[in-house]
Motif scaffolding. Structure first.
Motif, PDB file in Angstrom:
ATOM      1  N   ARG A 127      -1.117   7.137   2.836  1.00 11.41           N
ATOM      2  CA  ARG A 127      -0.425   8.355   3.370  1.00 11.41           C
ATOM      3  C   ARG A 127       0.218   8.803   1.987  1.00 11.41           C
ATOM      4  O   ARG A 127       1.136   9.283   1.874  1.00 11.41           O
ATOM      5  N   ASN A 128      -0.804   9.043   1.141  1.00  9.06           N
ATOM      6  CA  ASN A 128      -0.599   9.668  -0.243  1.00  9.06           C
ATOM      7  C   ASN A 128      -0.051  11.159  -0.024  1.00  9.06           C
ATOM      8  O   ASN A 128       0.514  11.720  -1.202  1.00  9.06           O
ATOM      9  N   ASP A 129      -0.402  11.956   1.031  1.00  9.08           N
ATOM     10  CA  ASP A 129       0.192  13.089   1.101  1.00  9.08           C
ATOM     11  C   ASP A 129       1.762  13.431   0.965  1.00  9.08           C
ATOM     12  O   ASP A 129       2.181  14.347   1.095  1.00  9.08           O
ATOM     13  N   ILE A 130       2.280  12.300   1.481  1.00 11.23           N
ATOM     14  CA  ILE A 130       3.946  12.217   1.457  1.00 11.23           C
ATOM     15  C   ILE A 130       4.321  12.190   0.163  1.00 11.23           C
ATOM     16  O   ILE A 130       3.916  11.304  -0.642  1.00 11.23           O
ATOM     17  N   LYS A 131       5.354  13.043  -0.305  1.00 11.17           N
ATOM     18  CA  LYS A 131       5.858  13.005  -1.758  1.00 11.17           C
ATOM     19  C   LYS A 131       6.893  12.097  -1.772  1.00 11.17           C
ATOM     20  O   LYS A 131       7.773  12.098  -1.154  1.00 11.17           O
ATOM     21  N   VAL A 132       6.969  11.387  -3.026  1.00  9.94           N
ATOM     22  CA  VAL A 132       8.023  10.787  -3.679  1.00  9.94           C
ATOM     23  C   VAL A 132       8.808  11.309  -4.547  1.00  9.94           C
ATOM     24  O   VAL A 132       7.966  11.917  -5.623  1.00  9.94           O
ATOM     25  N   TYR A 133      10.134  11.359  -4.676  1.00 13.98           N
ATOM     26  CA  TYR A 133      11.001  12.067  -5.541  1.00 13.98           C
ATOM     27  C   TYR A 133      12.035  10.947  -6.104  1.00 13.98           C
ATOM     28  O   TYR A 133      12.564  10.406  -5.440  1.00 13.98           O
ATOM     29  N   ILE A 138       7.777  13.800   8.251  1.00 12.80           N
ATOM     30  CA  ILE A 138       8.269  12.870   6.950  1.00 12.80           C
ATOM     31  C   ILE A 138       8.176  13.736   5.867  1.00 12.80           C
ATOM     32  O   ILE A 138       7.337  14.050   5.075  1.00 12.80           O
ATOM     33  N   LEU A 139       9.555  14.517   5.563  1.00  9.73           N
ATOM     34  CA  LEU A 139       9.400  15.651   4.345  1.00  9.73           C
ATOM     35  C   LEU A 139       9.366  15.061   2.944  1.00  9.73           C
ATOM     36  O   LEU A 139       8.825  15.831   1.987  1.00  9.73           O
ATOM     37  N   GLY A 140       9.691  13.658   2.957  1.00  5.54           N
ATOM     38  CA  GLY A 140       9.446  12.975   1.424  1.00  5.54           C
ATOM     39  C   GLY A 140      10.278  11.915   1.414  1.00  5.54           C
ATOM     40  O   GLY A 140      10.990  11.565   2.491  1.00  5.54           O
ATOM     41  N   ILE A 141      10.074  11.138   0.587  1.00  2.00           N
ATOM     42  CA  ILE A 141      10.788   9.878   0.140  1.00  2.00           C
ATOM     43  C   ILE A 141      11.546  10.035  -1.219  1.00  2.00           C
ATOM     44  O   ILE A 141      10.887  10.467  -2.111  1.00  2.00           O
ATOM     45  N   THR A 142      12.603   9.854  -0.975  1.00  2.00           N
ATOM     46  CA  THR A 142      13.537   9.885  -2.401  1.00  2.00           C
ATOM     47  C   THR A 142      14.176   8.395  -2.647  1.00  2.00           C
ATOM     48  O   THR A 142      14.231   7.686  -2.016  1.00  2.00           O
ATOM     49  N   THR A 143      13.940   8.114  -3.943  1.00  2.00           N
ATOM     50  CA  THR A 143      14.236   6.880  -4.433  1.00  2.00           C
ATOM     51  C   THR A 143      15.799   6.847  -5.232  1.00  2.00           C
ATOM     52  O   THR A 143      16.034   7.870  -5.676  1.00  2.00           O
ATOM     53  N   VAL A 144      16.178   5.562  -5.161  1.00  2.00           N
ATOM     54  CA  VAL A 144      17.703   5.446  -5.708  1.00  2.00           C
ATOM     55  C   VAL A 144      17.875   4.085  -6.328  1.00  2.00           C
ATOM     56  O   VAL A 144      17.055   3.167  -5.940  1.00  2.00           O
ATOM     57  N   ALA A 145      18.476   3.869  -7.448  1.00  2.00           N
ATOM     58  CA  ALA A 145      18.769   2.709  -7.945  1.00  2.00           C
ATOM     59  C   ALA A 145      19.785   1.689  -6.914  1.00  2.00           C
ATOM     60  O   ALA A 145      20.642   2.126  -6.560  1.00  2.00           O
ATOM     61  N   GLY A 146      19.258   0.445  -6.879  1.00  2.00           N
ATOM     62  CA  GLY A 146      19.908  -0.412  -5.917  1.00  2.00           C
ATOM     63  C   GLY A 146      19.371  -1.942  -6.071  1.00  2.00           C
ATOM     64  O   GLY A 146      19.694  -2.426  -7.204  1.00  2.00           O
TER      65      GLY A 146
END
Ligand code: BDR
Ligand code: CA
Length: 310
Positions: free
Chosen positions: A57-63, A29-37
């Protein structure tokens, strides 16, 4: 497998993310990206962090991504997912913050630089990935596939014609539909075929983990909405779960390669996905449109998720 999860969490987004966390490693899992919705992007970002906090799983980054669609005002769905976006389900407060780099920059850089081709899971409006493709079309070469929840061949859930994710940002959907990458469409055609019945909820509950409580809470929030009960008297579809469950087991759904276009101008049918199921047009076959589901498989993946996570 290299995966990026693009999401507007969202109760069913949360189920989808938990499935991914249970079945894929931090390297995958390279990362989680968030978007308005479903909710504003800041609430969604916090929710992604809350879900990771629960799973340890806080090693996974959120953008954090775009706060509004490419060309339109934002339409949200707090009436479905609650003002907190997670239907009041008690995920912990996050101990970590999102990254400094924004989602669109992360998508462009990480896709371009990945040694393996990247699978993008789109669980919300397509604004981030649409923008990344507009700004750096060459990323398409390093995309394995884009698996998205959105659209329908047979009518909408937000207007008579349109499904929510596509309606929110039809222009971004138009970019994605014509980008040339392999596209897999999990629309209402499949999501309405797998319902979280009381028996299935009980099976998840019986695993007696903290994750099972959260999963049951997330699915019950939707099932208890009067408008959902009218169409589905016992349970609810778990739309976004299809995307990550399909990566776990791609025999979950089957479909056909067909042309799909999106309406971007009509007031009446804005956001409608026109799926050429009868192969009438001579337009390019750009989408693997899923139409059949092994519904027990979806719920066995969700049950396994509750057994695998804390
Ligand atoms: C889609 O809309 C959102 O409300 C859900 O999270 C899902 O992505 C279903 O139409
Ligand atoms: Ca969503």
């Amino acid at each position: 497998m290299r995966i990026i999860i693009d999401t507007d969490p969202g109760t069913d987004d949360a189920v989808a993310i938990l499935i991914a966390l249970a079945h894929f490693t931090d390297q995958e899992i390279l990362g989680i990206t968030t978007v308005a919705g479903n909710v504003g992007v800041k609430v969604g970002t916090k929710n992604a962090l809350r879900i990771l906090e629960h799973a340890g799983r806080n090693d996974i980054k959120v953008y954090e991504g775009e706060s509004a669609p490419l060309e339109r005002d934002l339409l949200t769905a707090e009436w479905v997912h609650g003002t907190d976006g997670l239907g009041g389900v008690p995920f912990p407060e996050p101990s970590k913050k999102e990254e400094q780099i924004d989602a669109v920059s992360f998508l462009k850089d990480s896709i371009l630089n990945s040694e393996e081709k990247v699978t993008i899971c789109v669980l919300g409006p397509m604004t981030n990935i649409g923008k990344a493709l507009l700004e750096k079309p060459e990323i398409v070469e390093n995309i394995e596939q884009i698996v998205f929840m959105g659209g329908s061949a047979t009518g909408g859930n937000t207007t008579p014609a349109a499904e929510f994710n596509i309606l929110v940002d039809p222009e971004a959907a138009d970019v994605v539909l014509h980008c040339g990458a392999k596209l897999v469409m999990m629309g209402l055609d499949v999501t309405h075929q797998a319902i979280s019945t009381s028996e299935r909820i009980q099976n998840i509950s019986d695993t007696k983990t903290k994750t099972s409580e959260l999963l049951v809470g997330l699915m019950s929030r939707l099932a208890n909405l009067e408008i959902v009960k009218k169409k589905f008297p016992d349970g609810t579809p778990v739309h976004d779960a299809f995307v990550t469950a399909y990566l776990v087991d791609n025999s979950l759904t089957t479909g056909n390669l067909v042309n799909v276009e999106v309406e971007t101008s009509s007031d009446l049918t804005l956001g409608q996905t026109v799926v050429d199921i009868n192969e009438i047009s001579e337009r390019d076959k750009n989408v693997h449109w899923m139409n059949l589901v092994d519904d027990n498989k979806l719920f066995s993946i969700i049950t396994k998720t509750s057994l695998t996570l804390p």
